[in-house]
Design a protein around this motif. Sequence first.
Motif, short mmCIF file in Angstrom:
data_model
loop_
_atom_site.label_atom_id
_atom_site.label_comp_id
_atom_site.label_asym_id
_atom_site.label_seq_id
_atom_site.Cartn_x
_atom_site.Cartn_y
_atom_site.Cartn_z
N GLN A 235 6.57 5.36 7.81
CA GLN A 235 6.42 6.61 8.57
C GLN A 235 4.96 6.93 8.85
N LEU A 236 4.08 6.56 7.92
CA LEU A 236 2.66 6.89 8.07
C LEU A 236 1.92 5.92 8.99
N ALA A 237 2.57 4.84 9.35
CA ALA A 237 1.90 3.80 10.13
C ALA A 237 1.30 4.34 11.43
N GLN A 238 1.90 5.41 11.97
CA GLN A 238 1.41 5.97 13.24
C GLN A 238 0.09 6.72 13.05
N TYR A 239 -0.26 7.02 11.78
CA TYR A 239 -1.42 7.87 11.53
C TYR A 239 -2.66 7.06 11.18
N ASN A 240 -3.43 6.69 12.19
CA ASN A 240 -4.71 6.08 11.89
C ASN A 240 -5.79 7.14 11.72
N THR A 241 -5.33 8.41 11.65
CA THR A 241 -6.26 9.52 11.44
C THR A 241 -6.41 9.89 9.96
N LEU B 219 -10.33 -1.66 3.69
CA LEU B 219 -10.33 -0.26 4.10
C LEU B 219 -11.67 0.39 3.70
N PRO B 220 -12.10 1.41 4.42
CA PRO B 220 -13.41 2.03 4.14
C PRO B 220 -13.36 3.03 2.99
N ILE B 221 -12.81 2.62 1.85
CA ILE B 221 -12.63 3.52 0.71
C ILE B 221 -13.98 3.92 0.12
N GLU B 222 -14.22 5.24 0.06
CA GLU B 222 -15.45 5.76 -0.53
C GLU B 222 -15.19 6.47 -1.85
N PHE B 223 -14.05 7.15 -1.97
CA PHE B 223 -13.67 7.83 -3.21
C PHE B 223 -12.39 7.19 -3.72
N LEU B 224 -12.44 6.70 -4.96
CA LEU B 224 -11.26 6.08 -5.57
C LEU B 224 -11.01 6.76 -6.92
N ILE C 197 -0.18 -0.13 3.87
CA ILE C 197 -1.34 0.74 3.65
C ILE C 197 -2.55 0.21 4.43
N LYS C 198 -2.55 -1.07 4.71
CA LYS C 198 -3.65 -1.68 5.46
C LYS C 198 -3.82 -1.06 6.85
N GLN C 199 -2.74 -0.46 7.36
CA GLN C 199 -2.80 0.12 8.70
C GLN C 199 -3.54 1.46 8.73
N LEU C 200 -3.80 2.03 7.58
CA LEU C 200 -4.54 3.30 7.54
C LEU C 200 -6.02 2.99 7.60
N SER C 201 -6.47 2.64 8.77
CA SER C 201 -7.80 2.06 8.96
C SER C 201 -8.96 3.03 8.73
N LYS C 202 -8.68 4.33 8.65
CA LYS C 202 -9.73 5.31 8.43
C LYS C 202 -9.68 5.92 7.02
N LEU C 203 -8.90 5.32 6.14
CA LEU C 203 -8.71 5.88 4.81
C LEU C 203 -9.99 5.78 3.99
N LYS C 204 -10.55 6.93 3.63
CA LYS C 204 -11.81 6.98 2.87
C LYS C 204 -11.61 7.41 1.42
N GLN C 205 -10.56 8.19 1.17
CA GLN C 205 -10.35 8.71 -0.18
C GLN C 205 -8.92 8.42 -0.61
N LEU C 206 -8.81 7.73 -1.75
CA LEU C 206 -7.51 7.33 -2.24
C LEU C 206 -7.40 7.71 -3.72
N SER C 207 -6.38 8.48 -4.05
CA SER C 207 -6.15 8.88 -5.43
C SER C 207 -4.87 8.22 -5.95
#
Length: 313
Positions: free
Chosen positions: A85-91, A138-143, A109-119
């Motif tokens: 369902q989230l695949a449409q959200y590259n935001t 992915l551009p993860i900055e906060f993990l 999850i690879k499709q979330l190309s703008k994901l910066k923070q993942l908890s």
Amino acid sequence: MSRRSYTYILIVTLAIFSNSCSTYTNFYSPTFSKIEQNNISKIHRLDLSNQNLKSLPESIKKIKDLRMLDISSNPELDLQQVFEQLAQYNTIEILILDSLSIEKLPESIKQLSKLKQLSLAYNPKIDLEYNFDLIAELPIEFLNLKGNELSKLPENIKTIPTIKDLNLSFNTIKTARNFELLGMLPNLYSLWLDHNQLDKLPPEISKVNQVRFLYIDHNRLQKLPKEMSKMKTWVIHAGYNEFTQLPKVFTTMKSLFMVHMNNNKINTIPTVYEAEKYSLAGLILDNNPITEKEKIKAKKLFKGFFLLSFEQK
């Protein structure tokens, strides 16, 4: 105001910001917990945690600019379906997946190309090696890996060089190799190691010399290794430990401006603080058994500090 004073104010501001930094407070707009017809166009942050969900509501498809999603503590959620369902959200920039009994994340999850923070907090069965391979590009900055019963970090953590803030609270990260791996994250800025049952820090802590904000509070530390002199840390939080004197190594850390040593057992200030020149200029010693004599001594030694506190509560 002197240039040095401006520097201190900047460091304190950064310290306050870093202390409050979390996946919940970025992207400032209202957080909604329901999707209704009259608020769909306003939703950028959506908190669906603790709602006994088995799937995401169909109405989520109508949201056009979703930036943050929290689906924590919904143990019956089908994550495979969720990510489809989230695949449409590259935001999406912020995704909170705490307390979901996660072992392996869906490949989508690879499709979330703008994901910066993942908890991924409080998922003690999580397969980090597998999941790090998934999110490596992915551009993860906060993990956030808080409360995952971790004692060993996988070698492939170094394949996520974008990490700036890493929360390892409530684990047992103790061995030398863990610190060597953390030292391989070139952009690591803030590191949380509080509540890790640490009796000591290995000399390899010096490998993490890129970290500016270090949280080692709520452990069982009595001393700090001399190798920390190689670190470029600005602020250290070391409250709620077992220190009986102010660590000498602080006088050799050339970038250190501020230290929180509250709620320890400190009763003396070592003489090295009388003889050495050091960059430390802010010190919190609240709730320590410091004698009046030592307080008078400290006030003279540290009279140029922008912050010096001995409050007792």
